[in-house]
Design a protein around this motif. Structure first.
Motif, PDB file in Angstrom:
ATOM      1  N   LEU A  77      15.114  -7.442  14.313  1.00 19.16           N
ATOM      2  CA  LEU A  77      13.574  -6.665  14.546  1.00 19.16           C
ATOM      3  C   LEU A  77      12.500  -7.590  12.648  1.00 19.16           C
ATOM      4  CD1 LEU A  77      13.186  -3.003  14.762  1.00 19.16           C
ATOM      5  CD2 LEU A  77      13.514  -4.891  16.915  1.00 19.16           C
ATOM      6  N   ASP A  78      11.525  -7.874  12.926  1.00 17.59           N
ATOM      7  CA  ASP A  78      10.320  -8.618  12.051  1.00 17.59           C
ATOM      8  C   ASP A  78       9.587  -6.940  11.124  1.00 17.59           C
ATOM      9  OD1 ASP A  78       9.175  -9.603  10.079  1.00 17.59           O
ATOM     10  OD2 ASP A  78       8.809 -11.522  11.799  1.00 17.59           O
ATOM     11  N   PRO A  79      10.342  -6.847   9.422  1.00 18.20           N
ATOM     12  CA  PRO A  79       9.878  -5.939   9.031  1.00 18.20           C
ATOM     13  C   PRO A  79       8.152  -6.464   8.608  1.00 18.20           C
ATOM     14  CG  PRO A  79      11.138  -7.737   7.733  1.00 18.20           C
ATOM     15  CD  PRO A  79      11.756  -8.384   9.049  1.00 18.20           C
ATOM     16  N   LEU A  80       8.038  -7.680   9.567  1.00 14.86           N
ATOM     17  CA  LEU A  80       5.938  -7.458   8.429  1.00 14.86           C
ATOM     18  C   LEU A  80       5.300  -6.901  10.170  1.00 14.86           C
ATOM     19  CD1 LEU A  80       6.007 -11.748   8.396  1.00 14.86           C
ATOM     20  CD2 LEU A  80       5.998 -10.049   7.058  1.00 14.86           C
ATOM     21  N   TYR A  81       6.288  -6.567  11.605  1.00 16.47           N
ATOM     22  CA  TYR A  81       5.591  -6.206  13.051  1.00 16.47           C
ATOM     23  C   TYR A  81       5.988  -4.334  12.635  1.00 16.47           C
ATOM     24  CZ  TYR A  81       4.576 -10.093  14.243  1.00 16.47           C
ATOM     25  OH  TYR A  81       4.722 -11.716  14.154  1.00 16.47           O
ATOM     26  N   VAL A  82       6.555  -3.551  11.312  1.00 16.96           N
ATOM     27  CA  VAL A  82       7.353  -2.694  11.303  1.00 16.96           C
ATOM     28  C   VAL A  82       6.566  -2.000  10.442  1.00 16.96           C
ATOM     29  CG1 VAL A  82       8.901  -1.067  10.514  1.00 16.96           C
ATOM     30  CG2 VAL A  82       9.177  -3.238  11.571  1.00 16.96           C
ATOM     31  N   ALA A  83       5.974  -0.535  11.515  1.00 19.30           N
ATOM     32  CA  ALA A  83       4.815   0.279  10.944  1.00 19.30           C
ATOM     33  C   ALA A  83       4.981   0.272   9.459  1.00 19.30           C
ATOM     34  CB  ALA A  83       5.123   1.848  11.719  1.00 19.30           C
ATOM     35  N   ASN A  84       3.642   1.094   8.671  1.00 19.95           N
ATOM     36  CA  ASN A  84       3.704   1.769   7.239  1.00 19.95           C
ATOM     37  C   ASN A  84       2.520   2.667   7.960  1.00 19.95           C
ATOM     38  OD1 ASN A  84       5.128  -0.763   6.150  1.00 19.95           O
ATOM     39  ND2 ASN A  84       3.011  -1.496   7.290  1.00 19.95           N
ATOM     40  N   GLU A  85       2.860   4.087   7.188  1.00 15.90           N
ATOM     41  CA  GLU A  85       1.446   4.971   6.893  1.00 15.90           C
ATOM     42  C   GLU A  85       1.049   5.372   5.602  1.00 15.90           C
ATOM     43  OE1 GLU A  85       0.269   6.605   9.204  1.00 15.90           O
ATOM     44  OE2 GLU A  85       1.661   5.893  11.262  1.00 15.90           O
ATOM     45  N   GLY A  86       1.561   4.572   4.692  1.00 13.12           N
ATOM     46  CA  GLY A  86       1.247   4.626   3.188  1.00 13.12           C
ATOM     47  C   GLY A  86       0.629   3.799   2.597  1.00 13.12           C
ATOM     48  N   LYS A  87      -0.039   2.742   3.024  1.00 12.14           N
ATOM     49  CA  LYS A  87       0.177   1.106   2.552  1.00 12.14           C
ATOM     50  C   LYS A  87      -0.905   0.433   2.668  1.00 12.14           C
ATOM     51  CE  LYS A  87       3.486   1.322  -0.277  1.00 12.14           C
ATOM     52  NZ  LYS A  87       4.358   1.397   1.105  1.00 12.14           N
ATOM     53  N   LEU A  88      -2.176   0.067   2.046  1.00 14.56           N
ATOM     54  CA  LEU A  88      -3.068  -0.764   2.692  1.00 14.56           C
ATOM     55  C   LEU A  88      -3.050  -2.316   2.266  1.00 14.56           C
ATOM     56  CD1 LEU A  88      -4.932  -1.077  -0.166  1.00 14.56           C
ATOM     57  CD2 LEU A  88      -5.973   0.822  -0.978  1.00 14.56           C
ATOM     58  N   VAL A  89      -3.634  -2.746   2.979  1.00 13.15           N
ATOM     59  CA  VAL A  89      -3.847  -4.133   2.557  1.00 13.15           C
ATOM     60  C   VAL A  89      -5.606  -4.833   2.020  1.00 13.15           C
ATOM     61  CG1 VAL A  89      -4.089  -7.037   3.839  1.00 13.15           C
ATOM     62  CG2 VAL A  89      -2.621  -4.957   4.411  1.00 13.15           C
ATOM     63  N   ALA A  90      -5.788  -5.520   0.687  1.00 19.06           N
ATOM     64  CA  ALA A  90      -6.641  -5.674   0.559  1.00 19.06           C
ATOM     65  C   ALA A  90      -7.296  -7.134   0.038  1.00 19.06           C
ATOM     66  CB  ALA A  90      -7.298  -4.574  -0.937  1.00 19.06           C
ATOM     67  N   ILE A  91      -8.448  -7.674   0.587  1.00 23.87           N
ATOM     68  CA  ILE A  91      -8.713  -8.969   0.583  1.00 23.87           C
ATOM     69  C   ILE A  91     -10.294  -8.854  -0.042  1.00 23.87           C
ATOM     70  CG2 ILE A  91      -9.901 -10.694   2.151  1.00 23.87           C
ATOM     71  CD1 ILE A  91      -8.128  -9.767   4.116  1.00 23.87           C
ATOM     72  N   CYS A  92      -9.644  -9.910  -1.724  1.00 22.44           N
ATOM     73  CA  CYS A  92     -10.931  -9.987  -2.103  1.00 22.44           C
ATOM     74  C   CYS A  92     -11.576 -11.014  -2.908  1.00 22.44           C
ATOM     75  CB  CYS A  92     -10.692  -9.407  -3.449  1.00 22.44           C
ATOM     76  SG  CYS A  92      -9.501  -9.568  -4.928  1.00 22.44           S
ATOM     77  N   LYS A  93     -12.416 -11.771  -3.768  1.00 24.20           N
ATOM     78  CA  LYS A  93     -12.443 -12.971  -3.994  1.00 24.20           C
ATOM     79  C   LYS A  93     -11.525 -13.016  -4.861  1.00 24.20           C
ATOM     80  CE  LYS A  93     -16.304 -12.505  -6.260  1.00 24.20           C
ATOM     81  NZ  LYS A  93     -17.279 -11.717  -6.081  1.00 24.20           N
ATOM     82  N   SER A  94     -11.087 -14.191  -5.538  1.00 22.29           N
ATOM     83  CA  SER A  94     -10.318 -15.084  -5.474  1.00 22.29           C
ATOM     84  C   SER A  94     -10.432 -14.592  -7.355  1.00 22.29           C
ATOM     85  CB  SER A  94      -9.954 -16.824  -6.042  1.00 22.29           C
ATOM     86  OG  SER A  94      -8.909 -16.613  -6.896  1.00 22.29           O
ATOM     87  N   ALA A  95     -11.464 -14.906  -7.886  1.00 24.49           N
ATOM     88  CA  ALA A  95     -11.803 -14.214  -9.618  1.00 24.49           C
ATOM     89  C   ALA A  95     -11.712 -12.889  -9.243  1.00 24.49           C
ATOM     90  CB  ALA A  95     -13.149 -14.721  -9.591  1.00 24.49           C
ATOM     91  N   ASP A  96     -11.331 -11.894  -8.589  1.00 26.40           N
ATOM     92  CA  ASP A  96     -11.286 -10.383  -8.672  1.00 26.40           C
ATOM     93  C   ASP A  96      -9.470 -10.401  -8.219  1.00 26.40           C
ATOM     94  OD1 ASP A  96     -13.752  -9.951  -9.160  1.00 26.40           O
ATOM     95  OD2 ASP A  96     -14.225  -9.754  -6.949  1.00 26.40           O
ATOM     96  N   ALA A  97      -8.678 -10.660  -8.178  1.00 23.02           N
ATOM     97  CA  ALA A  97      -7.577 -10.917  -7.727  1.00 23.02           C
ATOM     98  C   ALA A  97      -6.488 -10.218  -8.484  1.00 23.02           C
ATOM     99  CB  ALA A  97      -7.036 -11.477  -6.872  1.00 23.02           C
ATOM    100  N   GLU A  98      -6.906 -10.189  -9.962  1.00 25.21           N
ATOM    101  CA  GLU A  98      -5.952 -10.337 -10.761  1.00 25.21           C
ATOM    102  C   GLU A  98      -6.205  -9.288 -11.066  1.00 25.21           C
ATOM    103  OE1 GLU A  98      -2.631 -11.066 -11.766  1.00 25.21           O
ATOM    104  OE2 GLU A  98      -2.860 -13.242 -10.541  1.00 25.21           O
TER     105      GLU A  98
END
Lengths: 370, 78, 348
Positions: free
Chosen positions: C274-295
């Motif tokens: 299996l590929d871990p990129l496709y395996v389910a999570n139930e307590g994680k989030l992906v956030a996308i923001c401006k480069s300047a805000d990332a750090e």
């Protein structure tokens, strides 16, 4: 994960790639067939073609057991699954493979057939022990790597008198297929090859000596290669050197697992329970004599082909599907009209798109960027 | 074809079975196909719940040493 | 047990099982609801025992979501269907930046299901809701005949409120934005798979099931302008990135080297193909923001217990094809495509 990560080192890969580049003669083609789907998968997953000189052409072979199984056998397996009181068990790979009119085991399951995915044939034996009033059929597929576990299960079923267990045997043989590809090399529309990247795990069982006959008869170099990316690069380097020296024969890169004579005990277990079929159809390659195994008469009680009436099926492929030519290495997936259009992993029309080892699936998953 | 992984034997059980460990994952497998003696700590190549062979660690080290050798040879020529 | 008066005989939770009468609207149903559900979820709105719950709305925009939970096995390392049904719906609310307030819970029970297990599940839901400071204020139970269900199915609907004028949406990713994942990938999927029949293996890993709204609150406090946020549940990280790519008409380039994956999860994936990129999570989030805000965003996430292993894993790129690609640790590039069908363990 010892013995995995060490063989995936990017810096070493670059170094071997440089060495390959230094060894190749610019004006000469190197047409190398990776027999195994596992190699095809790894080649694309790690982006190996990007590391190689342009005149090294990697041609995928028919070494994907899911892909070479003819559609008629899939139809038969589906029909077995639909029999009353039957639990059909198979490896996860087989469940989505389309049969005639795109029917599959998963679709049969949705309509009520009891189809179960197992990780090992032992799990199917356990299901048989737990469900004595049901008939448990194991849909066995695979090359020599996956065959010995089937042999062990047959012995075990006999020992336990597990009369509700049977095997629908579809095991096929590697060297025979290799020979078949080379046999009609001079025929039109056949593949031109300069060498083979030989199977890794098949060779653990049958040994590197098993390819000697083919290599010598057709004067081709065969290098048995491990499945990790550094293994593949080293094997390609070895093949380039052999081709430059105009030498042929069998060499072994995967020495940590493959011995010249193979695994003798596994061979004996297979010989005890299984025998050559006079002929067997391969998708793409047609009927080949002595290219597959069947269950010996002493184990006939556990042979699904004898226990159940097998449906005769002509097996209709999708008309435009090029799986056959792709499996012979004559065409690349992009040359198929259906590829990435009508035929995608969500809606596979041919077997090469279903198995993640299939050439089409590998090209689709990893190759569309370019 | 044939997904198979090298994994370490961590215990030997009855009926030709053993427990392997791969990156912390433990699974019971069959040793019925092996034609060599196996001890705890050995690596085996596992496929569909069966050990296909014992991994020859000396050979594995030799393959890795060969890579290292190629690299140092290359660095010297730089 | 504030305000809840027990009616009639005690339900024999220890030895009993769900019977059709538990869904028939009669006394048996009332007893089950009182003694198993109300006592666990216990709050003043539920105690009114109306067919609906009536509450005042807070200032701001309301957010609503619903989700059904079906999982086999019902109990798995690190959780069960009960806490999952609370966390999952809270997280769907939280991914908008909203504060989750109330949940409804609807149960479809299979005749014959052990009352003991049902009680365990309900108590786990109650605990999850209590910890998250969210109330379960209305609900329903139905019973289906044996063989027509899989023990228990749960549907939860959530209501939340978005007080601030923020706009987190999957169509806001822009080229140059950074992608952050809040922690280890694939824990839930591997923990559940390890207990599946015909697959069983032992993996010292627990489901990551957790309510993420408090982590989200700290993230928004630090960086109000988060562009997109999603929880990579079924289909894993790969599916979430493909969804966002499509909705925002962009591509992604992620770095394999930066992905937080436990060795045991990687090991299980190697073993099963299996590929871990496709395996389910139930307590994680992906956030996308401006480069300047990332750090800044990464730093506040890493300070929160649920974001301790957060990592910056790549960026948004311009791509008319909306491809998600990965720079592999081996040096090449590869596609990270939509998942085709269910991810099945394979032998080749």
């Amino acid at each position: 994960m010892k013995y995995i990560k060490a063989f995936r080192d990017a810096n070493l890969a670059k170094m071997i790639a440089d060495k390959i580049a230094a060894e190749v003669n610019d004006n000469q083609p190197y047409r190398l067939m990776e027999f195994c789907g596992g190699h095809t998968h790894a080649i694309h997953r790690y982006g190996i073609p990007d590391l190689l000189p342009k005149n090294i052409d990697l041609i995928h072979g028919p070494g994907c057991p899911v892909c070479v199984l003819p559609i008629a056998r899939i139809d038969q397996a589906i029909a077995l699954a639909e029999l009353p009181n039957v639990i059909l068990c198979s490896y996860g790979d087989m469940l989505r493979v389309p049969g005639t009119q795109q029917k599959s085991l998963l679709k049969a399951k949705a309509k009520g057939a009891d189809v179960r995915m197992v990780y090992s044939i032992n799990d199917a034996l356990a299901i048989a022990q737990k469900n004595l009033s049901k008939e448990i059929i194991f849909f066995a597929i695979g090359f020599e790597t996956t065959t010995p576990p089937t042999a062990v299960a047959l012995l075990k079923a006999k020992e336990l008198c597990l009369n509700n267990f049977s095997v629908f045997c579809n095991h096929v043989l590697t060297p025979v297929a290799m020979e078949c590809l080379l046999q009609d090399e001079n025929a039109e529309a056949s593949v031109q090859l300069d060498g083979f990247i030989g199977p890794a795990h098949v060779s653990i069982i049958i040994g590197s000596d098993a390819y000697k006959k083919v290599a010598e008869r057709y004067q081709k170099p065969v290098v048995i290669s491990g499945f990790e990316p550094l293994d593949l690069l080293q094997s390609i380097l070895m093949l380039v050197q052999l081709i430059n020296e105009k030498s042929y024969g069998v060499e072994n890169q995967y020495t940590r697992a493959v011995k010249p004579q193979g695994n003798i005990k596994s061979q004996a277990l297979m010989a005890e329970t299984l025998e050559l079929r006079s002929t067997f159809e391969w998708r793409g390659l047609g009927f080949m004599p002595n290219s597959a195994l069947q269950i010996k008469s002493a184990y006939r009680d556990f042979d699904a082909e004898y226990r159940f009436p097998l449906q005769m099926s002509q097996g209709q492929e999708h008309k435009a599907c090029e799986c056959g030519a792709i499996l012979r290495g004559v065409k690349k997936p992009q040359a198929c009209k259906l590829f990435a259009k009508a035929c995608t992993p969500e809606n596979p029309l041919g077997a090469c798109m279903v198995s993640s080892e299939g050439a089409c699936a590998a090209y689709y998953a990893y190759g569309r960027i370019k | 074809m044939c997904l198979a992984m090298p994994a370490r034997i961590i215990s030997l059980l009855e009926n030709e079975t053993a427990i392997i460990n791969l990156g912390g994952v433990e699974k019971q497998i069959s040793l019925a196909l092996l034609d060599t003696e196996i001890s705890i700590g050995d690596y085996v190549v596992v496929h569909v719940g069966y050990a296909l062979t014992r991994l020859d660690e000396v050979q594995a080290q030799q393959t890795l040493a060969l890579f290292a050798q190629m690299q140092s040879a290359k660095e010297e020529t730089k | 047990m504030s305000g809840i008066k027990r009616r009639g005989a005690l339900v024999d939770v220890k030895r009993g099982c769900v019977e059709l009468s538990h869904g028939s609207g009669g006394r048996a149903m009332m007893q089950l609801i009182d003694q198993v559900f109300l006592s666990a979820f216990d709050n003043e709105l539920l105690a009114q025992k109306n067919d609906q719950a009536c509450f005042n709305t807070e200032q701001g925009r309301m957010v609503m979501t619903t989700d059904s939970y079906v999982i086999s096995p019902l109990f798995f390392p690190g959780g069960d269907i009960g806490c999952l049904a609370v966390h999952g719906t809270i997280n769907d609310i939280a991914m908008s930046g909203a504060k989750p307030l109330y949940l409804s819970a609807s149960f479809i029970l299979e005749e014959g299901f052990s009352l003991m297990d049902l009680q365990k599940i309900v108590q786990s839901m109650a605990a999850a809701a209590r910890d998250a400071n969210v109330k379960i204020i209305t609900g329903d139970t139905k019973v289906v005949e044996r063989g027509k269900g899989d023990g228990v199915f749960i549907t939860t609907t959530g209501i939340g409120v978005l007080a601030q004028p923020i706009n987190i949406s999957a169509d806001r990713a822009k080229p140059g934005d950074k992608v952050i994942i809040s922690g280890y990938l694939g824990d839930h999927g591997v923990a559940v798979m390890s207990k599946r029949e015909n697959l069983s293996f032992f993996a010292p890993v627990e489901s990551d099931t957790a309510a993420l709204h408090e982590l989200v609150a700290t993230m928004i406090a630090a960086v109000p302008d988060i562009h997109c946020m999603r929880d990579p549940t079924r289909g894993g990280l790969a599916s979430v990135l493909n969804e966002i790519a499509e909705q925002s008409q962009v591509g992604f380039m992620i770095e394999e080297n930066t992905l937080p994956i436990r060795e045991v999860v990687a090991g299980a994936c190697e073993l099963l193909g299996l590929d871990p990129l496709y395996v389910a999570n139930e307590g994680k989030l992906v956030a996308i923001c401006k480069s300047a805000d990332a750090e800044i965003l990464l730093a506040v996430m890493q300070k929160h217990p649920l974001g301790k292993h957060a990592a910056l894993i790549g960026e948004v790129v311009a791509d008319a094809n909306c491809f998600v690609q990965m720079q592999t640790s081996f040096g090449g590039k590869r596609m990270v495509d939509w998942l085709a069908g269910e991810q099945l363990p394979r032998i080749c």
